[in-house]
Design a protein around this motif. Structure first.
Motif, PDB file in Angstrom:
ATOM      1  N   ASP A 104      64.631  66.093  43.607  1.00 19.11           N
ATOM      2  CA  ASP A 104      64.390  67.491  43.106  1.00 19.11           C
ATOM      3  C   ASP A 104      65.469  68.019  43.064  1.00 19.11           C
ATOM      4  OD1 ASP A 104      65.349  68.410  44.520  1.00 19.11           O
ATOM      5  OD2 ASP A 104      63.786  69.772  45.516  1.00 19.11           O
ATOM      6  N   ASP A 105      65.609  69.034  42.086  1.00 16.43           N
ATOM      7  CA  ASP A 105      66.702  69.369  41.312  1.00 16.43           C
ATOM      8  C   ASP A 105      68.183  70.776  42.124  1.00 16.43           C
ATOM      9  OD1 ASP A 105      65.715  71.903  41.504  1.00 16.43           O
ATOM     10  OD2 ASP A 105      65.051  71.969  39.236  1.00 16.43           O
ATOM     11  N   THR A 106      67.429  70.150  43.489  1.00 16.47           N
ATOM     12  CA  THR A 106      68.387  70.944  44.376  1.00 16.47           C
ATOM     13  C   THR A 106      68.661  70.510  45.722  1.00 16.47           C
ATOM     14  OG1 THR A 106      66.268  72.656  45.162  1.00 16.47           O
ATOM     15  CG2 THR A 106      68.351  73.667  43.189  1.00 16.47           C
ATOM     16  N   SER A 107      69.461  70.795  46.654  1.00 15.81           N
ATOM     17  CA  SER A 107      69.655  69.838  48.492  1.00 15.81           C
ATOM     18  C   SER A 107      68.839  69.134  48.406  1.00 15.81           C
ATOM     19  CB  SER A 107      68.416  71.018  48.884  1.00 15.81           C
ATOM     20  OG  SER A 107      69.006  72.140  49.109  1.00 15.81           O
ATOM     21  N   GLY A 108      70.344  67.989  48.671  1.00 13.67           N
ATOM     22  CA  GLY A 108      70.346  66.815  49.221  1.00 13.67           C
ATOM     23  C   GLY A 108      70.453  66.251  50.413  1.00 13.67           C
ATOM     24  N   SER A 109      70.785  65.481  50.691  1.00 14.45           N
ATOM     25  CA  SER A 109      70.669  64.578  52.324  1.00 14.45           C
ATOM     26  C   SER A 109      71.451  63.169  52.226  1.00 14.45           C
ATOM     27  CB  SER A 109      69.165  64.429  53.131  1.00 14.45           C
ATOM     28  OG  SER A 109      69.348  65.157  54.037  1.00 14.45           O
ATOM     29  N   LEU A 110      71.508  62.359  53.701  1.00 19.52           N
ATOM     30  CA  LEU A 110      72.503  61.835  53.645  1.00 19.52           C
ATOM     31  C   LEU A 110      71.702  60.392  52.981  1.00 19.52           C
ATOM     32  CD1 LEU A 110      74.041  60.303  55.368  1.00 19.52           C
ATOM     33  CD2 LEU A 110      72.129  59.519  57.011  1.00 19.52           C
ATOM     34  N   GLY A 111      69.766  60.314  52.961  1.00 15.29           N
ATOM     35  CA  GLY A 111      69.671  59.371  52.092  1.00 15.29           C
ATOM     36  C   GLY A 111      69.240  58.275  53.239  1.00 15.29           C
ATOM     37  N   PHE A 112      68.682  57.149  52.675  1.00 11.38           N
ATOM     38  CA  PHE A 112      68.187  56.111  53.715  1.00 11.38           C
ATOM     39  C   PHE A 112      68.630  54.494  53.690  1.00 11.38           C
ATOM     40  CE2 PHE A 112      65.811  55.711  49.324  1.00 11.38           C
ATOM     41  CZ  PHE A 112      66.103  54.273  48.984  1.00 11.38           C
ATOM     42  N   LYS A 113      68.058  54.046  53.728  1.00  9.07           N
ATOM     43  CA  LYS A 113      69.197  52.067  54.230  1.00  9.07           C
ATOM     44  C   LYS A 113      68.270  51.705  55.618  1.00  9.07           C
ATOM     45  CE  LYS A 113      72.411  49.574  56.336  1.00  9.07           C
ATOM     46  NZ  LYS A 113      73.161  49.565  57.427  1.00  9.07           N
ATOM     47  N   VAL A 114      67.638  50.671  54.043  1.00  6.69           N
ATOM     48  CA  VAL A 114      65.945  50.223  54.908  1.00  6.69           C
ATOM     49  C   VAL A 114      66.282  48.878  54.620  1.00  6.69           C
ATOM     50  CG1 VAL A 114      64.183  49.288  54.021  1.00  6.69           C
ATOM     51  CG2 VAL A 114      65.172  51.871  54.121  1.00  6.69           C
ATOM     52  N   SER A 115      66.298  48.074  55.698  1.00  6.62           N
ATOM     53  CA  SER A 115      65.874  46.511  55.165  1.00  6.62           C
ATOM     54  C   SER A 115      65.184  45.178  55.184  1.00  6.62           C
ATOM     55  CB  SER A 115      67.532  45.363  56.759  1.00  6.62           C
ATOM     56  OG  SER A 115      66.621  45.533  57.261  1.00  6.62           O
ATOM     57  N   TYR A 116      65.355  44.348  54.234  1.00  8.65           N
ATOM     58  CA  TYR A 116      63.939  43.686  53.695  1.00  8.65           C
ATOM     59  C   TYR A 116      64.352  41.774  53.869  1.00  8.65           C
ATOM     60  CZ  TYR A 116      66.144  42.328  49.291  1.00  8.65           C
ATOM     61  OH  TYR A 116      66.811  41.693  48.849  1.00  8.65           O
ATOM     62  N   GLU A 117      63.059  41.225  54.683  1.00  5.81           N
ATOM     63  CA  GLU A 117      63.430  40.598  54.689  1.00  5.81           C
ATOM     64  C   GLU A 117      62.355  39.365  54.272  1.00  5.81           C
ATOM     65  OE1 GLU A 117      63.583  37.530  59.121  1.00  5.81           O
ATOM     66  OE2 GLU A 117      63.402  40.239  59.009  1.00  5.81           O
ATOM     67  N   GLU A 118      61.934  38.539  54.638  1.00 12.30           N
ATOM     68  CA  GLU A 118      60.623  37.554  54.287  1.00 12.30           C
ATOM     69  C   GLU A 118      59.928  36.820  55.363  1.00 12.30           C
ATOM     70  OE1 GLU A 118      62.427  35.503  49.831  1.00 12.30           O
ATOM     71  OE2 GLU A 118      60.731  34.119  51.155  1.00 12.30           O
ATOM     72  N   ILE A 119      58.986  37.273  56.053  1.00 16.14           N
ATOM     73  CA  ILE A 119      58.537  36.612  56.821  1.00 16.14           C
ATOM     74  C   ILE A 119      57.136  35.996  56.503  1.00 16.14           C
ATOM     75  CG2 ILE A 119      59.794  38.474  57.976  1.00 16.14           C
ATOM     76  CD1 ILE A 119      56.675  39.594  58.291  1.00 16.14           C
ATOM     77  N   ASP A 120      56.543  35.045  57.371  1.00 12.14           N
ATOM     78  CA  ASP A 120      55.253  34.860  56.738  1.00 12.14           C
ATOM     79  C   ASP A 120      54.114  35.830  56.616  1.00 12.14           C
ATOM     80  OD1 ASP A 120      56.097  31.931  57.256  1.00 12.14           O
ATOM     81  OD2 ASP A 120      55.845  31.439  59.179  1.00 12.14           O
ATOM     82  N   GLN A 121      53.687  35.271  55.342  1.00 10.05           N
ATOM     83  CA  GLN A 121      51.731  36.225  55.231  1.00 10.05           C
ATOM     84  C   GLN A 121      51.152  36.411  56.532  1.00 10.05           C
ATOM     85  OE1 GLN A 121      49.640  34.583  52.512  1.00 10.05           O
ATOM     86  NE2 GLN A 121      49.485  36.425  51.870  1.00 10.05           N
ATOM     87  N   GLY A 122      50.625  36.370  56.905  1.00 10.17           N
ATOM     88  CA  GLY A 122      49.478  36.712  57.971  1.00 10.17           C
ATOM     89  C   GLY A 122      50.589  37.585  59.151  1.00 10.17           C
ATOM     90  N   SER A 123      51.528  37.985  59.005  1.00 10.81           N
ATOM     91  CA  SER A 123      52.199  38.353  60.340  1.00 10.81           C
ATOM     92  C   SER A 123      52.473  39.792  59.994  1.00 10.81           C
ATOM     93  CB  SER A 123      53.331  38.459  60.520  1.00 10.81           C
ATOM     94  OG  SER A 123      54.308  38.519  61.439  1.00 10.81           O
ATOM     95  N   CYS A 124      52.227  40.934  61.047  1.00  5.84           N
ATOM     96  CA  CYS A 124      52.479  42.212  60.628  1.00  5.84           C
ATOM     97  C   CYS A 124      54.029  42.396  61.362  1.00  5.84           C
ATOM     98  CB  CYS A 124      52.215  43.334  62.233  1.00  5.84           C
ATOM     99  SG  CYS A 124      50.202  43.109  61.289  1.00  5.84           S
ATOM    100  N   GLY A 125      55.070  41.591  61.596  1.00  2.60           N
ATOM    101  CA  GLY A 125      56.681  41.849  61.687  1.00  2.60           C
ATOM    102  C   GLY A 125      56.632  42.199  63.723  1.00  2.60           C
ATOM    103  N   ASP A 126      57.963  41.378  63.766  1.00  2.00           N
ATOM    104  CA  ASP A 126      58.244  42.185  65.440  1.00  2.00           C
ATOM    105  C   ASP A 126      59.299  43.993  65.928  1.00  2.00           C
ATOM    106  OD1 ASP A 126      58.887  42.831  67.610  1.00  2.00           O
ATOM    107  OD2 ASP A 126      60.451  41.546  67.878  1.00  2.00           O
ATOM    108  N   PRO A 127      57.852  44.669  65.840  1.00  2.00           N
ATOM    109  CA  PRO A 127      57.917  46.192  65.600  1.00  2.00           C
ATOM    110  C   PRO A 127      59.409  46.382  66.550  1.00  2.00           C
ATOM    111  CG  PRO A 127      55.519  45.641  67.326  1.00  2.00           C
ATOM    112  CD  PRO A 127      55.882  43.917  66.359  1.00  2.00           C
TER     113      PRO A 127
END
Ligand SMILES: [Ca+2]
Length: 200
Positions: A123-146
């Motif tokens: 929005d038009d006021t107050s910022g914050s640090l933000g985000f960093k997200v990594s992405y990776e391809e994995i096989d279909q049918g998986s939920c990934g390692d939590p």
């Protein structure tokens, strides 16, 4: 960088200026696409003989999906958001996995298709640090390692549909969250991995 087309097999998405405060009135969209599945054979190579004893070779093609892992997340709660959705139809409400704000995120998000979209709006006021997200391809049918909670342990090794993981904490630590989580058909765990906190 505010938005763009990203490709597999892995990479990083971060808010503009990260790790410095993001801008007001931002509207950034990223679409992540797995590598071309028609050209990339998976690790599976099947050999078998048919009735005429001719050996056939079958290459199984990988059908990757996208896994997002949240490494850092801090948005102005309730006003600045990161929306994460399945596929490439950005903004389609039917494909939305999460609308994230504040500092609360899932451990990971896994798409059901070979694409995933992210939309960052402020929005038009107050910022914050933000985000960093990594992405990776994995096989279909998986939920990934939590992962495994700090000061805890995990039973179960499978991350595929129907697989269940059980968590316990070391003595003197208390489990907060769910003891058992299951990999659901939508490639999401039924709950976040729990955490282990020091008993009072
Ligand atoms: Ca704001």
């Amino acid at each position: 960088m505010c938005g763009g087309q990203l490709r597999g097999p892995n990479g990083i998405v971060a808010s503009p200026n990260y790790p410095v405060q993001y801008d007001n009135n931002a509207n950034c969209t990223w679409v992540i696409t797995a590598t071309d599945t028609t050209k990339v054979p998976s690790h599976q190579l099947m050999l078998y003989a048919n009735t005429e004893n001719v050996v056939l070779m079958l290459l199984c093609y990988a059908n990757p999906v996208i896994k997002l892992t949240f490494e850092d997340f801090d948005l102005e709660r309730g006003y600045d958001t990161l929306t994460v959705g399945d596929g490439a139809v950005v903004g389609d409400q039917k494909t939305v996995f999460h609308v994230l704000s504040g500092t609360t995120t899932p451990d990971l998000v896994v798409s059901t298709s070979h694409q995933m979209w992210l939309n960052f709006k402020t929005d038009d006021t107050s910022g914050s640090l933000g985000f960093k997200v990594s992405y990776e391809e994995i096989d279909q049918g998986s939920c990934g390692d939590p992962g495994i909670p700090a000061y805890g342990k995990r039973e179960g090794t499978g991350f595929r549909h129907g697989d269940r993981l059980h968590f316990e904490c070391l003595p003197a630590f208390e489990l907060v969250g769910k003891k058992n989580i299951t990999c659901q058909k939508n490639n999401q765990w039924s709950a976040k991995k729990p955490s282990c906190v020091c008993k009072q």
